[in-house]
Design an enzyme around this catalytic site. Structure first.
Site, PDB file in Angstrom:
ATOM      1  N   ASP A  21      -3.749   2.315  -5.216  1.00  0.00           N
ATOM      2  CA  ASP A  21      -2.441   2.302  -4.539  1.00  0.00           C
ATOM      3  C   ASP A  21      -2.170   1.022  -3.753  1.00  0.00           C
ATOM      4  O   ASP A  21      -1.334   0.994  -2.873  1.00  0.00           O
ATOM      5  CB  ASP A  21      -2.276   3.546  -3.645  1.00  0.00           C
ATOM      6  CG  ASP A  21      -2.813   3.356  -2.253  1.00  0.00           C
ATOM      7  OD1 ASP A  21      -3.822   2.639  -2.099  1.00  0.00           O
ATOM      8  OD2 ASP A  21      -2.226   3.915  -1.316  1.00  0.00           O
ATOM      9  N   GLU A  22      -2.884  -0.056  -4.119  1.00  0.00           N
ATOM     10  CA  GLU A  22      -2.796  -1.294  -3.337  1.00  0.00           C
ATOM     11  C   GLU A  22      -2.766  -2.519  -4.229  1.00  0.00           C
ATOM     12  O   GLU A  22      -3.436  -2.528  -5.264  1.00  0.00           O
ATOM     13  CB  GLU A  22      -4.109  -1.430  -2.563  1.00  0.00           C
ATOM     14  CG  GLU A  22      -4.102  -1.121  -1.133  1.00  0.00           C
ATOM     15  CD  GLU A  22      -5.471  -1.488  -0.576  1.00  0.00           C
ATOM     16  OE1 GLU A  22      -5.656  -2.651  -0.200  1.00  0.00           O
ATOM     17  OE2 GLU A  22      -6.341  -0.620  -0.545  1.00  0.00           O
ATOM     18  N   ASP A  43       0.864  -1.187   0.000  1.00  0.00           N
ATOM     19  CA  ASP A  43       0.000   0.000   0.000  1.00  0.00           C
ATOM     20  C   ASP A  43       0.901   1.237   0.000  1.00  0.00           C
ATOM     21  O   ASP A  43       1.787   1.370   0.838  1.00  0.00           O
ATOM     22  CB  ASP A  43      -0.883  -0.029   1.260  1.00  0.00           C
ATOM     23  CG  ASP A  43      -1.942   1.066   1.234  1.00  0.00           C
ATOM     24  OD1 ASP A  43      -3.133   0.729   1.311  1.00  0.00           O
ATOM     25  OD2 ASP A  43      -1.571   2.254   1.156  1.00  0.00           O
ATOM     26  N   MET A  44       0.699   2.096  -0.979  1.00  0.00           N
ATOM     27  CA  MET A  44       1.534   3.298  -1.098  1.00  0.00           C
ATOM     28  C   MET A  44       1.233   4.256   0.063  1.00  0.00           C
ATOM     29  O   MET A  44       0.109   4.326   0.543  1.00  0.00           O
ATOM     30  CB  MET A  44       1.265   3.997  -2.433  1.00  0.00           C
ATOM     31  CG  MET A  44       1.506   3.126  -3.659  1.00  0.00           C
ATOM     32  SD  MET A  44       3.209   2.532  -3.794  1.00  0.00           S
ATOM     33  CE  MET A  44       4.059   4.083  -4.065  1.00  0.00           C
TER      34      MET A  44
HETATM   35  P1  TTP Z   1      -5.189   4.918   1.281  1.00  0.00           P
HETATM   36  O1  TTP Z   1      -4.156   3.901   0.955  1.00  0.00           O
HETATM   37  O2  TTP Z   1      -6.287   4.537   2.200  1.00  0.00           O
HETATM   38  O3  TTP Z   1      -4.512   6.224   1.898  1.00  0.00           O
HETATM   39  P2  TTP Z   1      -3.130   6.912   1.564  1.00  0.00           P
HETATM   40  O4  TTP Z   1      -2.350   6.137   0.573  1.00  0.00           O
HETATM   41  O5  TTP Z   1      -3.386   8.341   1.195  1.00  0.00           O
HETATM   42  O6  TTP Z   1      -2.397   6.924   2.969  1.00  0.00           O
HETATM   43  P3  TTP Z   1      -1.756   5.697   3.767  1.00  0.00           P
HETATM   44  O7  TTP Z   1      -0.293   6.044   3.897  1.00  0.00           O
HETATM   45  O8  TTP Z   1      -2.445   5.675   5.081  1.00  0.00           O
HETATM   46  O9  TTP Z   1      -1.977   4.465   2.950  1.00  0.00           O
HETATM   47  O10 TTP Z   1      -5.854   5.427  -0.063  1.00  0.00           O
HETATM   48  C1  TTP Z   1      -5.120   5.577  -1.270  1.00  0.00           C
HETATM   49  C2  TTP Z   1      -5.601   6.777  -2.037  1.00  0.00           C
HETATM   50  O11 TTP Z   1      -6.997   6.687  -2.297  1.00  0.00           O
HETATM   51  C3  TTP Z   1      -5.412   8.081  -1.278  1.00  0.00           C
HETATM   52  O12 TTP Z   1      -4.135   8.656  -1.481  1.00  0.00           O
HETATM   53  C4  TTP Z   1      -6.519   8.933  -1.813  1.00  0.00           C
HETATM   54  C5  TTP Z   1      -7.613   7.958  -2.197  1.00  0.00           C
HETATM   55  N1  TTP Z   1      -8.690   7.981  -1.178  1.00  0.00           N
HETATM   56  C6  TTP Z   1      -9.792   8.795  -1.395  1.00  0.00           C
HETATM   57  O13 TTP Z   1      -9.892   9.475  -2.423  1.00  0.00           O
HETATM   58  N2  TTP Z   1     -10.774   8.851  -0.429  1.00  0.00           N
HETATM   59  C7  TTP Z   1     -10.708   8.113   0.732  1.00  0.00           C
HETATM   60  O14 TTP Z   1     -11.624   8.186   1.585  1.00  0.00           O
HETATM   61  C8  TTP Z   1      -9.561   7.257   0.939  1.00  0.00           C
HETATM   62  C9  TTP Z   1      -9.442   6.431   2.208  1.00  0.00           C
HETATM   63  C10 TTP Z   1      -8.597   7.225  -0.042  1.00  0.00           C
HETATM   64 MG    MG Z   2      -2.088   4.087   0.771  1.00  0.00          MG
END
Ligand code: TTP
Ligand code: MG
Length: 343
Positions: A105-106, A8-9
């Protein structure tokens, strides 16, 4: 022994923006809507600097602005994030072709066949992603998808967590039930009413009791998940023996009836297609992609091969019912797998 890697990014959208605008590195950055914090709209994500003051995904932009007026607010640029996402996915596919794409991002990667240590594989992925995109990620490696996903979240950002079955009691059981995939706010509240808050407490419940409260399928899932048991396969998109249909809505929707009607229509189309080409199938998978490009899939394996519209539609709705619709939906899809040619 399976080895599943989940990646996960870190602060993905914000990190991409900080990479292309280096003057934003180290600053609170908030991505959401059209970037105007005085307008309606929610936070897509925030840089770790902005998270320190309490800004998080799904929070109204106006609230974020009140918490940190000095933050840099930027609009969502899906095109750029998808471009970077593709680079990451291509690196992963080169490491192992068995990849399940879970969203922008996963991803999950099956690394069971690679003759290198888990640590070496993770470090190689981290280095290549850093070299080719400038970004950091967090990686979890475990015997199954359920644990790998929990692991990748344990040491964010730039984390690497390797879990084995021996870690379940000491590291997983103290966690709140919400950490388990599929446990949303509703299930959490229900469990709390039963006096259960941690995964360990859930693991002390007899299976009958869980089935009584949550039905056969989900009750059984909770029983196994609390013990770290998960045999679900990676859902790769190049499975040849399957057929699928999907629809992207013109506008993201939260209208259940509209989605249900679409799913019923897709079931009919796919069954017509199978009948014409002379195939029968055994597994039904339903996929939902949310407005933020997160993807959730649920699958059901039927007792026998079928091309019955009624059986396939019923299975599709059972899968759909297991998806928590807490965000607006962008796309819905159905796939029939384990196809066999009718004789
Ligand atoms: P996530 O992997 O949940 O969050 P993140 O990568 O920003 O942070 P983390 O380091 O905790 O992993 O989500 C990936 C992307 O998806 C995030 O950058 C933006 C988008 N996203 C939304 O648009 N709305 C949301 O409610 C969430 C949770 C994510
Ligand atoms: Mg992420």
């Amino acid at each position: 022994m399976r080895r599943i890697l989940h990646i996960d990014m870190d602060a993905f959208f914000a990190a991409v923006e900080q990479k292309r605008h280096p003057e934003l590195i180290g600053k609170p950055v908030v991505i959401g809507g059209d970037g105007d914090p005085t307008k309606r709209g929610v936070v897509s994500t925030a840089s770790y600097e902005a998270r320190k003051v309490g800004i998080h995904s799904a929070m109204p932009l106006r609230t974020a602005y009140k918490l940190c007026p000095d933050a840099v607010f930027l609009p969502v640029d899906y095109k750029e994030y998808s471009r970077v996402s593709k680079i990451v996915k291509n690196i992963l596919k080169e490491i192992s072709p068995t990849m399940e794409d879970v969203g922008i991002d996963e991803a999950f990667l099956d690394i069971s066949q690679i003759e290198k240590s888990s640590e070496d594989i993770a470090n190689e992925i981290k280095k290549r992603i850093k070299d080719e995109t400038g970004l950091t990620c967090s990686i979890g490696i475990a015997p199954n998808k359920l644990l790998a996903k929990i692991a990748s979240d344990m040491q964010k950002p730039d984390g690497l967590t390797i879990l084995t079955e021996k870690d379940i009691a000491s590291l997983i059981w103290p966690m709140p039930v919400r950490k388990l995939q599929g446990v949303g706010p509703k299930t959490e509240a229900h469990l709390k009413g039963m006096g259960i808050e941690t995964i360990g407490e859930l693991a002390s419940m007899p299976v009958d009791k869980l089935i009584e409260h949550f039905g056969k399928s989900f009750g059984h899932y909770l029983y196994e998940a609390s013990r770290g048991i998960d045999e679900s396969p990676l859902i790769t998109h190049w499975e040849p023996k399957s057929t699928s249909r999907e629809v992207t809505f013109q506008k993201d929707t939260d209208n259940w009836q509209f989605m249900a009607k679409t799913l019923a229509g897709l079931s009919k189309e796919i069954v017509d297609d199978m009948r014409q080409t002379g195939f029968i199938g055994k597994t039904v998978t339903v996929k939902v992609k949310f407005h933020d490009f997160k993807v959730v899939t649920r699958a059901k394996t039927l007792d026998n091969y079928t091309v019955s519209l009624e059986e396939i539609r019923r299975a599709a709705f059972e899968c759909f019912g297991r998806i928590e619709l807490k965000k607006k939906v962008r796309l819905i899809g159905i796939r029939i797998g384990k196809l066999e040619k009718m004789v």
